[in-house]
Write a protein that holds these residues in place. Structure first.
Motif, PDB file in Angstrom:
ATOM      1  N   SER A 244      47.332   5.622 -34.544  1.00 40.80           N
ATOM      2  CA  SER A 244      48.618   5.713 -33.792  1.00 40.80           C
ATOM      3  C   SER A 244      49.250   7.219 -33.784  1.00 40.80           C
ATOM      4  CB  SER A 244      49.613   4.971 -34.816  1.00 40.80           C
ATOM      5  OG  SER A 244      51.041   5.414 -34.074  1.00 40.80           O
ATOM      6  N   ASP A 281      46.372   6.100 -23.806  1.00 41.23           N
ATOM      7  CA  ASP A 281      47.807   5.411 -23.432  1.00 41.23           C
ATOM      8  C   ASP A 281      48.610   4.958 -24.654  1.00 41.23           C
ATOM      9  OD1 ASP A 281      47.196   5.879 -20.987  1.00 41.23           O
ATOM     10  OD2 ASP A 281      46.378   4.121 -20.632  1.00 41.23           O
ATOM     11  N   ASN A 282      47.624   4.536 -25.729  1.00 38.04           N
ATOM     12  CA  ASN A 282      48.355   3.883 -26.952  1.00 38.04           C
ATOM     13  C   ASN A 282      48.071   4.388 -28.199  1.00 38.04           C
ATOM     14  OD1 ASN A 282      49.307   1.515 -25.236  1.00 38.04           O
ATOM     15  ND2 ASN A 282      47.321   1.214 -24.968  1.00 38.04           N
ATOM     16  N   PRO A 324      47.556  -2.297 -27.670  1.00 40.53           N
ATOM     17  CA  PRO A 324      48.409  -2.044 -26.254  1.00 40.53           C
ATOM     18  C   PRO A 324      49.834  -2.720 -26.391  1.00 40.53           C
ATOM     19  CG  PRO A 324      46.191  -2.785 -25.730  1.00 40.53           C
ATOM     20  CD  PRO A 324      46.400  -2.819 -27.344  1.00 40.53           C
ATOM     21  N   GLN A 325      50.736  -2.010 -26.142  1.00 45.29           N
ATOM     22  CA  GLN A 325      52.149  -2.638 -26.155  1.00 45.29           C
ATOM     23  C   GLN A 325      52.798  -2.300 -24.780  1.00 45.29           C
ATOM     24  OE1 GLN A 325      54.693  -1.392 -29.457  1.00 45.29           O
ATOM     25  NE2 GLN A 325      53.107  -2.238 -31.185  1.00 45.29           N
TER      26      GLN A 325
END
Length: 355
Positions: A244, A281-282, A324-325
């Motif tokens: 993260s 992206d995440n 992914p969110q």
């Protein structure tokens, strides 16, 4: 004596043409048979009368093709010679392989090369010995040499090409039994396998799922081959990890190296390394590079072991592995406001009906 009369000149003149005609007539051609059978017939007949009678009986059953005659005895002798030559060649080739395997100074590839050359020599010698025992004149085959050469050139081109390619591969030692090479299946998926055997026609490669590929020797010689153990069996593998954006990157990197070092098959020299590959992206993506020296035992199991250890280390130290969110933003419009108003009115009507 008075009763005898000397032969007249007419009688001598009549006898001369008969003698000349008899001398001019061509002698009858004898039928030829198998040379080896003729020699064996004479040798057996001289042993005893019983054996000679049996031989004569077998020789009496015969077929004639023009000037050539072949009997049952000829067939038996030819079959015995061919069987004897084949048994001799098989036994000699096995003995040569045993002798070569006792040469401890040669490695596996050199032993296999010597075995192949010895086998070729043994079978070529057996062929010429059989030709000599059968009494076949090699000059008689000169007529068929052109057709035989064309047959080899067109029909057996790939076979001889693969044979020569296998010998060349063993001579330059670019591919040896025990090497790990990359192979592709019928749908193009690349995997790796270990070379089990280099045969006369093809190389046997066995993958981790026990699928055995037979790759022609010529393909391995003329095409690009990825050999994982050509000069060294050390192979570097990659393990991809994402963390993260809110995580402690320095701690995450230390835990990655710790997970790799705690895996039994990962080498300590060269040591594992962790590289930051990209901002995804995440997640922030890392690649763990670690070395192994036994690729024939598998690569996916090492990657799985590293990821399992890293999972529990991240859990223990609070490092988040993102997934992914998506945030959904709806733009306001008259139609949407009208729809919301109708839905709220419907909800109020249903509540009033219940009351």
């Amino acid at each position: 004596m008075q009763g005898e009369t000397p032969p007249s000149d007419g009688d001598s003149s009549e006898a001369t043409p008969v003698e000349q005609a008899w001398s001019v007539a061509e002698p009858a051609q004898e039928e030829s048979g198998v040379a080896a059978a003729e020699g064996a017939k004479e040798a057996l007949s001289s042993q005893s009368e019983t054996v000679g009678s049996v031989v004569d009986t077998l020789d009496a059953v015969a077929l004639s093709f023009g000037d050539f005659r072949i009997s049952l005895f000829d067939v038996l002798i030819v079959s015995a010679v061919i069987a004897g030559v084949l048994i001799f060649a098989w036994f000699a080739s096995r003995m040569s392989r045993r002798l070569v395997r006792r040469m401890t100074r040669l490695d596996d590839a050199q032993q296999l090369l010597v075995e192949k050359i010895a086998t070729i020599i043994v079978w070529a010698t057996a062929f010429f010995v059989g030709i000599d025992l059968l009494g076949i004149d090699l000059t008689a085959l000169a007529v068929f040499s052109g057709a035989f050469g064309l047959a080899i050139g067109f029909g057996l081109q790939k076979t001889f090409g693969n044979l020569i390619a296998g010998i060349i591969l063993l001579m330059d030692r670019s591919i040896k039994p025990g090497d790990v090479i990359a192979v592709a299946d019928t749908v193009g998926r690349e995997s790796f396998g270990q070379i089990r055997k280099i045969g006369i026609r093809a190389v046997s490669v066995t993958t981790r799922d026990q699928r055995e590929y037979l790759i022609p020797n010529e393909n391995l010689m003329i095409n690009q081959v990825e050999n994982w153990s050509y000069s060294s069996k050390n192979v570097r593998m990659q393990v991809e990890v994402g963390v993260s954006y809110d995580s402690d990157m320095k701690l995450a990197e230390e835990l990655m190296l710790r997970a790799a070092n705690e895996c039994g098959r990962v080498l300590s020299a060269p040591p594992p390394t962790a590289w930051m590959s990209e901002y995804g992206d995440n997640s922030v993506n890392f690649v763990i590079h670690c070395w192994i020296k036994d690729p024939e035992d598998g690569v996916g199991n090492v990657r799985s072991a590293v990821l399992k250890k890293l999972w529990w280390l991240f859990k223990e130290h609070g490092i988040e592995i993102p997934f992914p969110q998506r945030d959904l933003h709806v733009r306001s419009s008259d139609q949407l406001d009208r729809l919301i108003e109708l839905m709220s009115q419907g909800q109020s009507v249903s509540k009033g009906a219940k009351e």
